[in-house]
Design a protein around this motif. Structure first.
Motif, short mmCIF file in Angstrom:
data_model
loop_
_atom_site.label_atom_id
_atom_site.label_comp_id
_atom_site.label_asym_id
_atom_site.label_seq_id
_atom_site.Cartn_x
_atom_site.Cartn_y
_atom_site.Cartn_z
N PRO A 108 50.36 -14.79 58.68
CA PRO A 108 50.31 -14.07 59.95
C PRO A 108 51.55 -14.35 60.79
O PRO A 108 52.38 -15.19 60.44
N ASN A 109 51.65 -13.65 61.90
CA ASN A 109 52.74 -13.86 62.85
C ASN A 109 52.86 -15.33 63.21
O ASN A 109 51.86 -15.98 63.48
N GLY A 110 54.08 -15.84 63.16
CA GLY A 110 54.29 -17.23 63.60
C GLY A 110 54.03 -18.26 62.52
O GLY A 110 54.12 -19.46 62.76
N ALA A 111 53.71 -17.81 61.28
CA ALA A 111 53.39 -18.76 60.21
C ALA A 111 54.62 -19.52 59.71
O ALA A 111 54.49 -20.59 59.12
N GLY A 112 55.80 -18.95 59.92
CA GLY A 112 57.03 -19.62 59.46
C GLY A 112 57.76 -18.85 58.37
O GLY A 112 58.68 -19.39 57.74
N LYS A 113 57.40 -17.59 58.17
CA LYS A 113 58.00 -16.79 57.10
C LYS A 113 59.50 -16.59 57.35
O LYS A 113 60.33 -16.80 56.46
N THR A 114 59.84 -16.17 58.57
CA THR A 114 61.26 -15.93 58.88
C THR A 114 62.06 -17.22 58.79
O THR A 114 63.19 -17.24 58.31
N THR A 115 61.45 -18.31 59.23
CA THR A 115 62.12 -19.60 59.14
C THR A 115 62.46 -19.91 57.69
O THR A 115 63.58 -20.35 57.38
N ALA A 116 61.51 -19.66 56.76
CA ALA A 116 61.75 -19.91 55.34
C ALA A 116 62.90 -19.03 54.84
O ALA A 116 63.80 -19.50 54.13
N SER B 245 61.25 -28.40 61.53
CA SER B 245 60.52 -28.53 62.80
C SER B 245 61.39 -28.04 63.93
O SER B 245 62.62 -28.13 63.87
N TYR B 246 60.75 -27.52 64.95
CA TYR B 246 61.44 -27.22 66.21
C TYR B 246 60.82 -28.12 67.26
O TYR B 246 59.63 -27.96 67.57
N GLY B 247 61.56 -29.09 67.78
CA GLY B 247 60.99 -30.07 68.69
C GLY B 247 59.87 -30.80 67.98
O GLY B 247 60.04 -31.23 66.83
N ASP B 248 58.69 -30.87 68.60
CA ASP B 248 57.59 -31.56 67.90
C ASP B 248 56.70 -30.58 67.14
O ASP B 248 55.64 -30.94 66.66
N LYS B 249 57.15 -29.32 67.03
CA LYS B 249 56.36 -28.35 66.27
C LYS B 249 56.86 -28.26 64.82
O LYS B 249 58.01 -27.89 64.58
N THR B 250 56.00 -28.66 63.89
CA THR B 250 56.35 -28.55 62.47
C THR B 250 56.08 -27.13 62.00
O THR B 250 54.94 -26.68 62.04
N VAL B 251 57.12 -26.43 61.59
CA VAL B 251 56.94 -25.04 61.14
C VAL B 251 56.73 -25.01 59.62
O VAL B 251 55.81 -24.36 59.14
N LEU B 252 57.58 -25.71 58.88
CA LEU B 252 57.41 -25.80 57.43
C LEU B 252 57.21 -27.28 57.09
O LEU B 252 58.02 -28.12 57.47
P1 ADP Z 1 56.93 -15.67 61.16
O1 ADP Z 1 58.18 -15.11 60.57
O2 ADP Z 1 55.92 -16.06 60.09
O3 ADP Z 1 56.31 -14.79 62.19
P2 ADP Z 1 58.69 -17.64 62.34
O4 ADP Z 1 59.34 -18.32 61.20
O5 ADP Z 1 59.48 -16.60 63.06
O6 ADP Z 1 57.27 -17.05 61.87
O7 ADP Z 1 58.24 -18.71 63.42
C1 ADP Z 1 57.42 -19.82 63.09
C2 ADP Z 1 57.24 -20.69 64.33
O8 ADP Z 1 58.47 -21.32 64.64
C3 ADP Z 1 56.82 -19.92 65.54
O9 ADP Z 1 55.86 -20.68 66.25
C4 ADP Z 1 58.10 -19.79 66.34
O10 ADP Z 1 57.81 -19.72 67.71
C5 ADP Z 1 58.84 -21.06 65.98
N1 ADP Z 1 60.31 -20.88 66.04
C6 ADP Z 1 61.03 -20.06 65.25
N2 ADP Z 1 62.35 -20.14 65.55
C7 ADP Z 1 62.45 -21.02 66.56
C8 ADP Z 1 63.57 -21.55 67.33
N3 ADP Z 1 64.83 -21.18 67.09
N4 ADP Z 1 63.28 -22.47 68.27
C9 ADP Z 1 62.02 -22.87 68.52
N5 ADP Z 1 60.93 -22.42 67.85
C10 ADP Z 1 61.14 -21.51 66.88
#
Ligand code: ADP
Length: 336
Positions: free
Chosen positions: A54-62, A29-36
């Motif tokens: 899609p964009n913003g789904a959390g792929k890069t985070t994974a 999670s980033y703050g209160d946003k759950t990404v994965l």
């Molecule tokens: P994708 O690769 O699928 O486009 P990301 O993994 O880049 O998605 O991002 C997923 C979500 O996490 C997005 O809403 C993005 O704004 C948020 N996010 C990613 N990195 C950070 C960070 N360092 N701080 C805050 N939010 C982040």
């Protein structure tokens, strides 16, 4: 468990292969946003795995978590047989990462980038030169090798990025959106490179927003939606979970259209377009049955279209039709 012993995974055709990557319950999670929100993965060695979303789904985070660039808030993973949390150094030695956080330095030449990489991997000067020349040749960069990387096209930069990754002979390569922003020609050349990597025994973890790309390359595809894996399987398996296969018949003569509508029970009518739609798996046998019924009623359709479910349909079904990724080509066949 000794780090050299890897558990086994099942390949699509039922054969067993060592597991290249296994994850359970990954959270971030980033703050209160759950990404994965609890991701499980199991990737056999020597296969291509696509994380689609899609964009913003959390792929890069994974990818960042699995390649040790950031840590997960929860869950665990083993990459190349090494525990991500306990043995990050061993994971780093076994993987290569390319993508949005590319290692390419634009101020120096392609060749200098490669030699820098060879230094980082402690290759001797001579071995470094040999490996750099070989990889530059393999990725069609020999001619551009003495030019600053900043002057390279998008496709060339990505090829250089992959070439640099290969200096370390990684067993698992993470490719984060390898073709986003590339023209169709460079995209196809990148697909060729990815196929070659796998033929050479490397496991590829790919992220993409392109349904077509996942369909083309991946042995298994996981659809990331709302922080979870909404579905996982081969492209064929995913296509089987959605209905959507149909045959569409179009007529120009209203009388023929009406006769066909009464001859073909179960067809959905579109009176404005003079078109009928029948659920169908698109097989030869199903098509023959439709044509036989039309023949025996003495009716000829002006156009027949077969629509087999594609990943678009899967994505629609799984995500409620929102955020559909871009799909360059519709695999629809029209027979006139
Ligand atoms: P994708 O690769 O699928 O486009 P990301 O993994 O880049 O998605 O991002 C997923 C979500 O996490 C997005 O809403 C993005 O704004 C948020 N996010 C990613 N990195 C950070 C960070 N360092 N701080 C805050 N939010 C982040």
């Amino acid at each position: 468990m000794p780090s050299s012993v890897m558990p086994m995974s099942k390949l699509g055709d039922g054969r067993q292969s060592p597991t290249a990557l296994a994850a359970t319950g990954l959270r971030k999670s980033y703050g209160d946003k759950t990404v994965l929100d609890g991701i499980d993965l199991n990737i056999p060695a020597g296969s291509v795995f696509a994380l689609l979303g899609p964009n913003g789904a959390g792929k890069t985070t994974a990818v960042k978590i699995l390649s040790t660039l950031i840590t997960a808030d929860g869950g665990r993973a083993e990459v190349a047989g090494h525990d991500l949390a306990a043995d990050a150094q061993a994971v780093r030695a076994a993987i290569g990462v390319t993508g949005q956080f590319s290692a390419v330095d634009g101020l120096i030449t392609g060749e200098e980038n490669m030699l820098l990489m060879a230094d980082l991997h402690h290759l001797s000067k001579r071995e470094g030169r040999r490996v750099a020349a070989e990889l530059l040749e393999r990725f069609d960069l020999t001619e551009a090798a003495k030019k600053p990387a900043a002057t390279y096209s998008g496709g060339m930069k990505r090829r250089l990025d992959i070439a640099m990754t290969l200096v370390g002979s990684p067993r698992i390569i993470f490719l984060d959106e390898p073709t986003t922003g590339l023209d169709p020609r460079s995209r196809h050349s990148m697909w060729g490179i990815i196929r070659e990597l796998v033929t050479g025994g490397v496991t590829v973890f790919l992220t993409t927003q392109y349904l077509e790309e996942a369909d083309e390359l991946a042995d298994r595809i996981a659809v990331l939606h709302d922080g979870r894996i909404a579905a996982e399987g081969s492209a064929e398996e995913l296509k089987r979970i959605v209905p959507g296969g149909h045959v569409r018949l179009r007529f120009t003569d209203p009388a023929a259209y009406r006769s066909a509508a009464s001859a073909l029970h179960g067809a959905t009518r579109d009176d404005d377009a003079l078109a009928l739609q029948l659920p169908s798996d698109g097989s030869q046998r199903a098509l023959r049955s439709v044509l036989d019924r039309l023949d025996s009623a003495g009716i000829e359709a002006d156009e027949l279209t077969v629509h087999t479910p594609d990943l678009d349909d899967v994505f629609f079904a799984l995500t409620g039709g929102t955020d559909i990724p871009h799909q360059p080509n519709q695999p629809e066949e029209t027979v006139r």
